[in-house]
Design a protein around this motif. Sequence first.
Motif, PDB file in Angstrom:
ATOM      1  N   PHE A   9       1.032  -1.338  -0.209  1.00  0.00           N
ATOM      2  CA  PHE A   9      -0.018   0.050  -0.105  1.00  0.00           C
ATOM      3  C   PHE A   9       1.009   1.356  -0.122  1.00  0.00           C
ATOM      4  O   PHE A   9       0.565   2.241  -0.764  1.00  0.00           O
ATOM      5  N   SER A  49      -1.929  -6.015  -2.395  1.00  0.00           N
ATOM      6  CA  SER A  49      -1.919  -5.442  -0.808  1.00  0.00           C
ATOM      7  C   SER A  49      -3.128  -6.094  -0.357  1.00  0.00           C
ATOM      8  O   SER A  49      -3.074  -6.735   0.744  1.00  0.00           O
ATOM      9  N   ILE A 107      -2.487  -2.351  -5.315  1.00  0.00           N
ATOM     10  CA  ILE A 107      -3.654  -2.367  -4.371  1.00  0.00           C
ATOM     11  C   ILE A 107      -4.313  -3.655  -4.479  1.00  0.00           C
ATOM     12  O   ILE A 107      -4.546  -4.287  -3.388  1.00  0.00           O
TER      13      ILE A 107
END
Length: 439
Positions: A208, A419, A416
Amino acid sequence: MTHLVNFSNLRVGNRFDAEFFSLKFLKAHNKLKNKNSTRLHDLCEFIRVGPSGEVLPASAYVSSGVKMYKPSNLNSWTCENGTITYVSADYCREKKLLLCRAGDVLLARVGDIKFGIVQNNNSTISSNLVVIRTRKELLDPYFLLAFLNQEEGYDQIMRGSKRVSLASVATSHIAEIFIPAVSFLKQKKIGNLVRKGLESQERAKMLFVKAQAVLQRAIKFQSFKKNQSTKIFHLNELRQAQRADAEFYLLKSTQQNQIKEISLGEIAKIFRGIEPGRGEYKTSGKLFLRASNIDKFGLIDKSQKFISSQFYEKFSKKYQPDVGDILFVKDGKPGVACLLTEPLTGLISGSIVRLSFDQSVSARYVFLCINSPFCQQQILIDKDGSLQPHLKVERIEKLKIPIVEKEIEEQISELIKSSYINFNEGKRLLQEAKNLFNW
């Protein structure tokens, strides 16, 4: 349900309030008491509360040095939540502050009772935390953390909570809770799952941060620099903004780079949540998500509220979020947002808005932007209210999202995605560790 308590039991904990003897807390207490179990203090080197507030005044804080954990840094598993403050090593020696070690379990004893485990040395604690240092040959600290996140562990702690202005738990009560007698082999099995789960979530956080760095380089944005000089605003400007606080205008007068932008309302459909009223809350049923359940890494399954199936069926078409939606908090802690990556059966409260996108827009990219300093600074400017901060929907619609090249957008989107995969894997491992208790 009414139940009788023997007079001899009233001496336990020197408590006479009905809450202490509620069936819920008695169930957790008796379940462990009647099993093969050990008092926590018999498995620990020590259980110690942090120093008084007088020892740690605001003037003792520095920009770097020894980490000082506070209740806001705990999230029930780790101690690295939110903003970390620091004190100097010299100050720690002068005031003889306790230095935490990796493996120490911290407990927030005031307000919202939470836990966390210290994973590195060189830290200390504030007055509202308790440090539990286990005798590692008897009690694996990661096993203890998993147990405290179980209903049987959490309810034992909460039984000692005294509710005045803020709930608080005495160190003496914490020391007396029962820990189930589990073979050290099984302790290690549970503890290792917790370790792996936390490592996976740490990887998620690093990905992130990497995505944020990619965005900030792409838009050449570091942070707004506050203009410290005096600036005059005219009365008509105050009327137009409907704000008269100095902070709003100080931030408004900051300078930023020229960045290509688009308003959030131009790329997303925005739907408010619903307020059913306290009478609609149930002890079980369909999920009802509130602001406290939203975190940028996903949904928090603590202090859950539920609604009936009938209420859900009546309003689900309008208020149930879909996979790919962003849940954006507008009241309480405005600006906190999470991306829904898995199907959910439930409704969102009025403190949350749902952002829905078509296939041409990367929800993962927009999610990262909302949680970036670029958008969070805008939210800081636009939110109002003091005791209960909130953000109006029309301000959310005007939130500026930076426009980057498609290649950069796709790179951020993939980071993302990775993540969230890592964080959800960590969450799965932590749940697996809790399931191994086999109550």
